[in-house]
Design an enzyme around this catalytic site. Sequence first.
Site, PDB file in Angstrom:
ATOM      1  CE  LYS A  34       1.073  -7.044  -4.458  1.00  0.00           C
ATOM      2  NZ  LYS A  34       0.137  -5.950  -3.662  1.00  0.00           N
ATOM      3  CG  ASP A  61       2.045  -3.731  -2.539  1.00  0.00           C
ATOM      4  OD1 ASP A  61       2.082  -1.807  -2.472  1.00  0.00           O
ATOM      5  OD2 ASP A  61       1.131  -3.670  -2.855  1.00  0.00           O
ATOM      6  CG  LEU A  62       3.735  -2.394   4.041  1.00  0.00           C
ATOM      7  CD1 LEU A  62       4.680  -2.483   5.605  1.00  0.00           C
ATOM      8  CD2 LEU A  62       2.493  -3.579   4.506  1.00  0.00           C
ATOM      9  CE  LYS A  63       0.667   0.664  -3.670  1.00  0.00           C
ATOM     10  NZ  LYS A  63       0.121  -0.913  -3.098  1.00  0.00           N
ATOM     11  CG  ASP A  66       4.425  10.232   8.226  1.00  0.00           C
ATOM     12  OD1 ASP A  66       4.517  11.147   8.048  1.00  0.00           O
ATOM     13  OD2 ASP A  66       3.442   9.177   8.203  1.00  0.00           O
ATOM     14  CB  ILE A  67       7.762  14.621   7.578  1.00  0.00           C
ATOM     15  CG1 ILE A  67       7.864  13.202   8.711  1.00  0.00           C
ATOM     16  CG2 ILE A  67       6.179  15.257   7.349  1.00  0.00           C
ATOM     17  CD1 ILE A  67       8.370  14.200  10.508  1.00  0.00           C
ATOM     18  N   PRO A  68      10.234  12.715   5.744  1.00  0.00           N
ATOM     19  CG  PRO A  68      11.529  14.644   4.154  1.00  0.00           C
ATOM     20  CD  PRO A  68       9.864  14.407   5.061  1.00  0.00           C
ATOM     21  CB  THR A  70       7.764   9.832   9.628  1.00  0.00           C
ATOM     22  OG1 THR A  70       8.101  10.810  10.774  1.00  0.00           O
ATOM     23  CG2 THR A  70       7.704   8.085   9.703  1.00  0.00           C
ATOM     24  CB  THR A 125      -3.378   1.952 -12.251  1.00  0.00           C
ATOM     25  OG1 THR A 125      -3.599   1.350 -11.193  1.00  0.00           O
ATOM     26  CG2 THR A 125      -1.494   1.772 -12.612  1.00  0.00           C
ATOM     27  NE  ARG A 188      -6.602 -10.703 -14.095  1.00  0.00           N
ATOM     28  CZ  ARG A 188      -5.906 -10.455 -12.661  1.00  0.00           C
ATOM     29  NH1 ARG A 188      -4.288 -10.595 -12.515  1.00  0.00           N
ATOM     30  NH2 ARG A 188      -6.976  -9.711 -10.899  1.00  0.00           N
ATOM     31  CD  GLN A 197      -5.950  -5.740 -12.170  1.00  0.00           C
ATOM     32  OE1 GLN A 197      -5.916  -4.411 -11.932  1.00  0.00           O
ATOM     33  NE2 GLN A 197      -5.178  -6.247 -11.086  1.00  0.00           N
ATOM     34  N   GLY A 217      -1.811 -12.127  -8.344  1.00  0.00           N
ATOM     35  CA  GLY A 217      -2.534 -12.546  -7.347  1.00  0.00           C
ATOM     36  C   GLY A 217      -3.992 -13.881  -7.889  1.00  0.00           C
ATOM     37  NE  ARG A 218      -8.022 -10.389  -8.138  1.00  0.00           N
ATOM     38  CZ  ARG A 218      -8.666  -8.847  -8.355  1.00  0.00           C
ATOM     39  NH1 ARG A 218      -9.980  -9.298  -7.694  1.00  0.00           N
ATOM     40  NH2 ARG A 218      -8.035  -8.257  -9.234  1.00  0.00           N
TER      41      ARG A 218
HETATM   42  O1  C5P Z   1      -5.077 -10.281  -8.120  1.00  0.00           O
HETATM   43  P1  C5P Z   1      -4.777  -9.998  -8.848  1.00  0.00           P
HETATM   44  O2  C5P Z   1      -3.728 -10.343  -9.994  1.00  0.00           O
HETATM   45  O3  C5P Z   1      -5.511  -8.441  -9.295  1.00  0.00           O
HETATM   46  O4  C5P Z   1      -3.834  -8.960  -7.673  1.00  0.00           O
HETATM   47  C1  C5P Z   1      -2.984  -7.682  -8.408  1.00  0.00           C
HETATM   48  C2  C5P Z   1      -2.087  -7.903  -7.444  1.00  0.00           C
HETATM   49  O5  C5P Z   1      -1.488  -5.672  -7.794  1.00  0.00           O
HETATM   50  C3  C5P Z   1      -2.843  -6.841  -5.965  1.00  0.00           C
HETATM   51  O6  C5P Z   1      -2.445  -6.718  -4.568  1.00  0.00           O
HETATM   52  C4  C5P Z   1      -3.360  -5.474  -6.312  1.00  0.00           C
HETATM   53  O7  C5P Z   1      -3.525  -4.704  -5.366  1.00  0.00           O
HETATM   54  C5  C5P Z   1      -1.574  -5.084  -6.448  1.00  0.00           C
HETATM   55  N1  C5P Z   1      -2.056  -3.284  -7.572  1.00  0.00           N
HETATM   56  C6  C5P Z   1      -2.657  -3.603  -8.374  1.00  0.00           C
HETATM   57  N2  C5P Z   1      -2.986  -2.815  -9.146  1.00  0.00           N
HETATM   58  C7  C5P Z   1      -1.805  -1.773  -9.239  1.00  0.00           C
HETATM   59  C8  C5P Z   1      -0.763  -1.297  -8.181  1.00  0.00           C
HETATM   60  C9  C5P Z   1      -1.422  -3.125  -7.021  1.00  0.00           C
HETATM   61  O8  C5P Z   1      -3.369  -4.386  -9.112  1.00  0.00           O
HETATM   62  N3  C5P Z   1      -2.120   0.229  -9.519  1.00  0.00           N
END
Ligand code: C5P
Length: 239
Positions: A34, A61-63, A66-68, A70, A125, A188, A197, A217-218
């Site tokens: 991602k 993951d650029l979310k 904008d207008i349709p 674009t 979230t 986790r 989180q 991620g982490r």
């Molecule tokens: O390190 P970690 O496991 O917390 O990373 C989670 C990834 O998911 C991050 O890139 C974070 O921006 C993304 N994310 C999130 N919660 C969301 C949407 C995206 O943790 N609601």
Amino acid sequence: MEAKDRIVLALDVDTLEEGLGLVKKLSGYVGVFKIGMQLYNSVGPDIVRRVHELGGRVFLDLKLHDIPNTVGAAGKVLTRLQTYMFNVHAAGGREMMRTVAREANAEAIKNGTIPPLILAVTVLTSISQQELEQEMFVTGLKVEELVVKWALIAKEAGMGGVVCSPREISLIRQACGSDFKIVTPGIRPLWSAADDQKRITTPRQALDQGADYIVIGRPIVKAEDPCAAAQKIIAELEA
Ligand code: C5P
């Protein structure tokens, strides 16, 4: 789908070297990488090509929001990059989602490539019930109810799935059916730190509730041995 392919590794770094270092190290253990606004805005679209050269698949993951016209044009460009997945905000509306689905599919057909899986982000979230009511002026609906309503609109508009919080997985699965892809962060394993989180779930619980992909991620990247951490997660998913 193999357990490994369900793991989406968040490349939350901002240099090409760090990003590609993680891809090289973890390609054998995760299915998708991602790339979010941090890495993409730092390195540019070249990062996508470089991950592909290493055999990795990319979730951009650029979310988009904008207008349709674009977002449709941006979706076309991201399709040309052959991204495996990218996402847009459902808050951009039905027409925006329809347009991006149409443009991405047409571009993939034109180029003879696989169309990307386009995901909708429903309610972030990080937005609380209180913020929804007092700052976004959405009243009379629980966050979870809004999430399901938007997920249904996203499906009708041609989105292939959603990104959602683990606590919304089963509601969306029930409402949107088995073909609609559900991607969830906030994962986790029991042996890792929660970091920032709050509402977390284990990889196995997310899968049991009906998620297709888990974003992590982490717990992997910051582990003493990232490959071993990923392997432990795969074992948990397969158990
Ligand atoms: O390190 P970690 O496991 O917390 O990373 C989670 C990834 O998911 C991050 O890139 C974070 O921006 C993304 N994310 C999130 N919660 C969301 C949407 C995206 O943790 N609601």
